[in-house]
Write a protein that holds these residues in place. Structure first.
Motif, mmCIF file in Angstrom:
data_model
loop_
_atom_site.group_PDB
_atom_site.id
_atom_site.type_symbol
_atom_site.label_atom_id
_atom_site.label_comp_id
_atom_site.label_asym_id
_atom_site.label_seq_id
_atom_site.Cartn_x
_atom_site.Cartn_y
_atom_site.Cartn_z
ATOM 1 N N GLU A 108 -67.939 -123.402 27.327
ATOM 2 C CA GLU A 108 -67.223 -122.129 27.244
ATOM 3 C C GLU A 108 -67.721 -121.355 26.028
ATOM 4 O OE1 GLU A 108 -62.656 -120.396 26.906
ATOM 5 O OE2 GLU A 108 -63.024 -122.560 26.872
ATOM 6 N N ILE A 109 -67.982 -120.050 26.219
ATOM 7 C CA ILE A 109 -68.470 -119.205 25.128
ATOM 8 C C ILE A 109 -67.491 -118.067 24.833
ATOM 9 C CG2 ILE A 109 -70.312 -117.630 24.379
ATOM 10 C CD1 ILE A 109 -72.280 -119.438 25.875
ATOM 11 N N GLY A 110 -67.228 -117.176 25.781
ATOM 12 C CA GLY A 110 -66.215 -116.139 25.618
ATOM 13 C C GLY A 110 -66.537 -115.076 24.579
ATOM 14 N N VAL A 111 -67.801 -114.624 24.526
ATOM 15 C CA VAL A 111 -68.210 -113.560 23.593
ATOM 16 C C VAL A 111 -68.300 -112.245 24.346
ATOM 17 C CG1 VAL A 111 -70.047 -112.736 22.073
ATOM 18 C CG2 VAL A 111 -69.452 -115.174 22.121
ATOM 19 N N SER A 112 -67.709 -111.170 23.782
ATOM 20 C CA SER A 112 -67.664 -109.871 24.472
ATOM 21 C C SER A 112 -68.193 -108.749 23.602
ATOM 22 C CB SER A 112 -66.218 -109.540 24.880
ATOM 23 O OG SER A 112 -65.694 -110.508 25.754
ATOM 24 N N ASP A 113 -68.624 -107.694 24.278
ATOM 25 C CA ASP A 113 -68.997 -106.447 23.616
ATOM 26 C C ASP A 113 -68.541 -105.310 24.531
ATOM 27 O OD1 ASP A 113 -70.047 -104.576 21.911
ATOM 28 O OD2 ASP A 113 -72.147 -104.907 22.480
ATOM 29 N N LYS A 114 -67.873 -104.315 23.941
ATOM 30 C CA LYS A 114 -67.322 -103.228 24.751
ATOM 31 C C LYS A 114 -67.870 -101.892 24.282
ATOM 32 C CE LYS A 114 -62.993 -101.443 26.688
ATOM 33 N NZ LYS A 114 -61.519 -101.618 26.784
ATOM 34 N N LYS A 115 -68.287 -101.081 25.252
ATOM 35 C CA LYS A 115 -68.742 -99.716 24.996
ATOM 36 C C LYS A 115 -68.005 -98.807 25.974
ATOM 37 C CE LYS A 115 -72.130 -100.617 21.975
ATOM 38 N NZ LYS A 115 -72.716 -101.855 22.310
ATOM 39 N N VAL A 120 -68.643 -106.210 28.490
ATOM 40 C CA VAL A 120 -69.525 -107.266 28.976
ATOM 41 C C VAL A 120 -69.179 -108.548 28.228
ATOM 42 C CG1 VAL A 120 -71.902 -108.036 29.236
ATOM 43 C CG2 VAL A 120 -71.351 -105.611 29.478
ATOM 44 N N THR A 121 -68.954 -109.624 28.983
ATOM 45 C CA THR A 121 -68.568 -110.907 28.391
ATOM 46 C C THR A 121 -69.489 -112.013 28.886
ATOM 47 O OG1 THR A 121 -66.235 -110.248 28.301
ATOM 48 C CG2 THR A 121 -66.700 -112.595 28.144
ATOM 49 N N ILE A 122 -69.976 -112.828 27.964
ATOM 50 C CA ILE A 122 -70.636 -114.082 28.320
ATOM 51 C C ILE A 122 -69.532 -115.136 28.360
ATOM 52 C CG2 ILE A 122 -72.338 -115.826 27.703
ATOM 53 C CD1 ILE A 122 -73.600 -113.203 28.516
ATOM 54 N N ASP A 123 -69.176 -115.560 29.558
ATOM 55 C CA ASP A 123 -68.071 -116.503 29.715
ATOM 56 C C ASP A 123 -68.449 -117.916 29.293
ATOM 57 O OD1 ASP A 123 -66.199 -114.637 31.005
ATOM 58 O OD2 ASP A 123 -67.656 -114.654 32.641
ATOM 59 N N GLY A 124 -69.638 -118.355 29.676
ATOM 60 C CA GLY A 124 -70.026 -119.722 29.367
ATOM 61 C C GLY A 124 -71.465 -119.978 29.734
ATOM 62 N N ALA A 125 -71.885 -121.232 29.592
ATOM 63 C CA ALA A 125 -73.290 -121.579 29.820
ATOM 64 C C ALA A 125 -73.435 -123.022 30.271
ATOM 65 C CB ALA A 125 -74.104 -121.358 28.552
ATOM 66 N N ILE A 126 -74.486 -123.275 31.034
ATOM 67 C CA ILE A 126 -75.001 -124.621 31.274
ATOM 68 C C ILE A 126 -76.455 -124.565 30.813
ATOM 69 C CG2 ILE A 126 -75.511 -126.423 32.949
ATOM 70 C CD1 ILE A 126 -73.346 -125.240 34.748
#
Length: 434
Positions: A108-115, A120-126
């Motif tokens: 789980e990552i949960g990093v966001s940026d809003k304009k 835009v959110t990176i929810d997670g990764a494999i």
């Protein structure tokens, strides 16, 4: 948390068990699924699935949620991941990625940026040492009918160069009624193993740049099996060097034997099979291979990394192959004549339509491949062709076309190399790799 979903899946399972499905139809559906796999550098897939794909996905989800019922620890893990249903929907066609989630390798990552109104959110990764799969969500304050990621750039925070082999970021998201959020995958694969753990993902959507820093967990080590044996179909050999299994995918390192009489175009059903006949087949959506078909190459399969079978085999029954001395299509684009093609004469009725050179491809069964590769003119110069088109299969015929630049008399005839062709060699060969 999953009570309602379990009830829905229980009713769905009952419906499926009461639905008559012939083995012949299932076999055809599985074959069609293999045929849809294509080698691409950029994917814009996730096409609508038919009934049988839905059936397989539903049964997979039934098994997935059954695991939740019998494993309190796993249930607790899943319930702690926001939006897990979106992740399952994205990876449900890939057994390896589903297994990664089951074994808590999803991060789980949960990093966001809003304009403006879009976030835009990176929810997670494999991730592993050779690839990163990022799961993202696009969210808006108002409903959006059509949106897409225009560009993605991944860079190591410490400036370490990334030797990218391929990347993809899915198809455009569309909804007739409009949605507040859309989810998808971003994939990066690399030529050399990754060492950095901190990255910045720059994503462009509708002309705006979104910058998202991510830190990846430690990668699990690859599993490598030296093979140095050959698979053989009708006397044609495919030399297998090794099989490397990563958490995201498995790579079969091979070389087509140069002494073969036929040119091997595509290993149609190459797969891993364990002692219980459980199968890990080709990647269904995404890059399925790399390298040169005439020399060394890698074929990518779904990963069995999180399984520990007692025995593991590499199996092949079908491959597309054509005679080496008749392995191209030669066309006079002025007279609109096919001067040469592989045995079977599946191509005919060459013509020009809407700026394309168009053929009819006649086959006894549906053949879902873009068959053309390089185009060489009479002077030996390669011609650029930007797109290929394909119509629906109807009454044994499919229209296929390619966009070519204007061709003058001195460039005729042109020679078209083939990536795929509806001619097969068959066998029942397998290699024990474990």
């Amino acid at each position: 948390m999953f009570k309602r979903e379990e009830e829905q899946l229980h009713h769905l399972k009952q419906d499926l068990e009461n639905t008559p499905v012939s083995l012949d139809s299932l076999d055809k559906a599985i074959t069609a699924g293999f045929n849809r796999a294509k080698t691409e550098e950029k994917k814009r897939t996730r096409k609508k699935k038919g009934f049988y794909s839905f059936l397989a996905a539903a049964l997979l989800l039934i098994g997935f949620f059954s695991t939740i019922r019998v494993s309190p620890a796993f249930a607790s893990y899943i319930s702690g991941i926001p939006g897990m249903e979106k992740i399952v929907e994205l990876i449900r066609d890939d057994k390896g990625r589903m297994a990664a989630v089951e074994h808590e390798y999803y991060q789980e990552i949960g990093v966001s940026d809003k304009k403006g109104s879009l976030q835009v959110t990176i929810d997670g990764a494999i991730s592993d040492e050779m690839g990163i799969v990022l799961f993202y969500t696009l969210e808006s304050d108002k409903k959006i009918k059509d949106i897409r990621i225009d560009k993605v750039n991944l860079k190591a925070k410490n400036g370490t160069p990334l030797d990218e082999a391929s990347s993809s970021y899915g198809e455009p998201h569309r909804s007739d009624e409009g949605e507040y959020s859309y989810s998808g995958e971003i994939e990066y694969f690399f030529e050399v193993p990754l060492t950095a753990k901190e990255y910045v993902v720059d994503i462009e959507v509708k002309g705006r740049q979104y910058s998202l820093p991510i830190t990846l967990n430690e990668f699990k080590e690859k599993k490598e099996y030296p093979v140095n044996q050959s698979l053989e179909l009708e006397g044609e050999k495919i030399n297998i060097e090794k099989v490397t299994i990563y958490p995201i995918r498995a790579a079969v390192h091979l070389e087509v034997d140069p002494n073969n009489k036929r040119q091997i175009l595509h290993l149609e059903d190459l797969r891993l099979v364990d002692e219980n006949n459980e199968v890990w087949g080709k990647i269904s959506n995404g890059v399925t291979g790399s390298g040169n078909k005439d020399s060394k190459q890698e074929i990518y399969l779904q990963s069995n990394y999180f399984k520990e079978p007692k025995e593991l085999y590499l199996v092949l029954n079908n491959a597309q192959a054509i005679d080496k001395d008749n392995a191209t299509v030669v066309v006079d684009t002025e007279k609109l004549e096919i001067l040469k093609q592989p045995a079977g004469s599946h191509l005919n009725n060459v013509r020009k339509e809407n700026g394309e050179l168009v053929f009819d491809l006649r086959t006894n069964r549906e053949f879902n491949y873009f068959i053309f590769s390089k185009v060489i003119d009479a002077q030996g110069k390669e011609l650029e062709h930007s797109t290929q088109s394909m119509s629906t299969y109807e009454k044994g015929v499919r229209r296929i076309g390619m966009n070519l630049p204007a061709i003058i008399s001195s460039q005729n005839p042109i020679t078209i190399e083939l990536s795929y062709y509806p001619k097969w060699i068959k066998g029942k060969d397998k290699i024990k790799i474990k």
